[in-house]
Design a protein around this motif. Structure first.
Motif, mmCIF file in Angstrom:
data_model
loop_
_atom_site.group_PDB
_atom_site.id
_atom_site.type_symbol
_atom_site.label_atom_id
_atom_site.label_comp_id
_atom_site.label_asym_id
_atom_site.label_seq_id
_atom_site.Cartn_x
_atom_site.Cartn_y
_atom_site.Cartn_z
ATOM 1 N N GLU A 70 32.724 60.207 24.028
ATOM 2 C CA GLU A 70 31.485 60.733 24.583
ATOM 3 C C GLU A 70 30.713 61.543 23.563
ATOM 4 O O GLU A 70 29.498 61.632 23.614
ATOM 5 N N SER A 71 31.402 62.178 22.610
ATOM 6 C CA SER A 71 30.730 62.981 21.595
ATOM 7 C C SER A 71 31.684 63.259 20.463
ATOM 8 O O SER A 71 32.876 62.983 20.538
ATOM 9 N N HIS A 72 31.136 63.771 19.363
ATOM 10 C CA HIS A 72 31.983 64.287 18.311
ATOM 11 C C HIS A 72 32.591 65.593 18.807
ATOM 12 O O HIS A 72 32.173 66.152 19.807
ATOM 13 N N ASP A 73 33.569 66.094 18.068
ATOM 14 C CA ASP A 73 34.260 67.300 18.502
ATOM 15 C C ASP A 73 33.326 68.518 18.513
ATOM 16 O O ASP A 73 32.644 68.798 17.534
ATOM 17 N N VAL A 74 33.292 69.215 19.641
ATOM 18 C CA VAL A 74 32.617 70.504 19.745
ATOM 19 C C VAL A 74 33.682 71.521 20.121
ATOM 20 O O VAL A 74 34.326 71.394 21.157
ATOM 21 N N ILE A 75 33.889 72.508 19.278
ATOM 22 C CA ILE A 75 34.890 73.532 19.546
ATOM 23 C C ILE A 75 34.180 74.827 19.910
ATOM 24 O O ILE A 75 33.385 75.344 19.124
ATOM 25 N N GLN A 76 34.452 75.329 21.105
ATOM 26 C CA GLN A 76 33.941 76.621 21.550
ATOM 27 C C GLN A 76 34.962 77.675 21.159
ATOM 28 O O GLN A 76 36.059 77.732 21.725
ATOM 29 N N VAL A 77 34.636 78.492 20.173
ATOM 30 C CA VAL A 77 35.575 79.514 19.706
ATOM 31 C C VAL A 77 35.752 80.565 20.799
ATOM 32 O O VAL A 77 34.773 81.107 21.329
ATOM 33 N N GLN A 78 36.997 80.850 21.135
ATOM 34 C CA GLN A 78 37.291 81.834 22.171
ATOM 35 C C GLN A 78 37.319 83.246 21.576
ATOM 36 O O GLN A 78 37.823 83.455 20.474
ATOM 37 N N ALA A 79 36.757 84.180 22.313
ATOM 38 C CA ALA A 79 36.655 85.556 21.815
ATOM 39 C C ALA A 79 38.018 86.181 21.549
ATOM 40 O O ALA A 79 38.155 87.040 20.678
ATOM 41 N N ASP A 80 39.050 85.729 22.283
ATOM 42 C CA ASP A 80 40.387 86.309 22.096
ATOM 43 C C ASP A 80 41.178 85.613 20.991
ATOM 44 O O ASP A 80 42.346 85.940 20.747
ATOM 45 N N GLY A 81 40.540 84.643 20.324
ATOM 46 C CA GLY A 81 41.209 83.960 19.220
ATOM 47 C C GLY A 81 42.257 82.956 19.636
ATOM 48 O O GLY A 81 43.027 82.469 18.806
ATOM 49 N N SER A 82 42.296 82.621 20.919
ATOM 50 C CA SER A 82 43.369 81.770 21.434
ATOM 51 C C SER A 82 43.297 80.326 20.945
ATOM 52 O O SER A 82 44.284 79.600 21.050
ATOM 53 N N ASN A 83 42.157 79.891 20.431
ATOM 54 C CA ASN A 83 42.076 78.504 19.963
ATOM 55 C C ASN A 83 41.751 78.393 18.473
ATOM 56 O O ASN A 83 41.181 77.397 18.029
ATOM 57 N N LEU A 84 42.120 79.414 17.700
ATOM 58 C CA LEU A 84 41.892 79.344 16.257
ATOM 59 C C LEU A 84 42.678 78.203 15.622
ATOM 60 O O LEU A 84 42.253 77.641 14.606
#
Length: 200
Positions: free
Chosen positions: A78-92
């Motif tokens: 559906e799209s290229h990767d879009v990463i929403q950075v989490q404020a708590d750093g949980s998806n670094l």
């Protein structure tokens, strides 16, 4: 023109509220200042999909990024990767993985939230578009800034009735109350419509 208050206010159910999240999300990105989508796309391609979308909260950065991520999409996705950075750093770890083995184009929403080492790595990567509240080491592709006129256009798309009901000074006051954050202004209108203030 004054806002048409109903004599006996009738609450509007969520499914009929033109400012419900499904309607707002479906609207997508509305270019400001008379720009066309073709002009935006040309600029992005000329920059080889590398740079920053800069602006305050609620001024269209994330919405524009998701629209850009749908350009030249591989057939099976559906799209290229879009990463929403989490404020708590949980998806670094997702960001780190994308920087090493990720897709050719990376869309990173929330550059400001990254540790400085990761920001440096991101700024050196080809074909990366980020959102940020301030300048980055990447070229600034767009400064996302809203206007009362743009807010009026968005409201008109969602509900011509509410648009007609709001005089220019009321529109300016709504815009000012939310410091140009269109999404927050639309949330206020959702509540006002729900309460029966407008005759929808």
């Amino acid at each position: 023109m004054a806002t048409p208050f109903a004599t006996n206010r009738r609450p509007v159910p969520p499914r009929d509220n033109p400012f419900r999240s499904a309607c707002v999300d479906a609207l997508g990105y509305v270019p400001p200042n008379g720009q066309t989508w073709e002009e935006i796309e040309f600029r992005i391609r000329a920059a080889d999909f590398r740079g920053a979308l800069v602006g305050p909260h609620g001024h269209g950065k994330s919405t524009l990024m998701h629209r850009l991520a749908k350009l030249d999409v591989p057939c099976a996705r559906e799209s290229h990767d879009v990463i929403q950075v989490q404020a708590d750093g949980s998806n670094l770890s997702d960001v780190k993985r994308a920087l090493t083995i990720g897709p050719p184009r990376l869309f990173l929403d929330g550059y400001d939230l990254l540790p400085w080492r990761l920001r440096r790595k991101v700024s050196r990567r080809p074909q990366v578009i980020v959102t940020s509240h301030r300048e980055t080491k990447l070229p600034t592709l767009f400064r996302c800034e809203t206007t009362p006129r743009l807010l009026g256009e968005v409201i008109g798309h969602l509900s011509p009735v509410v648009k007609q009901a709001l005089a220019d000074d009321a529109m300016a006051a709504l815009y000012s109350a939310h410091h140009g954050n269109i999404r927050n202004a639309l949330r206020e209108l959702y509540d006002r419509v729900a309460s029966g203030e407008f005759q929808i």
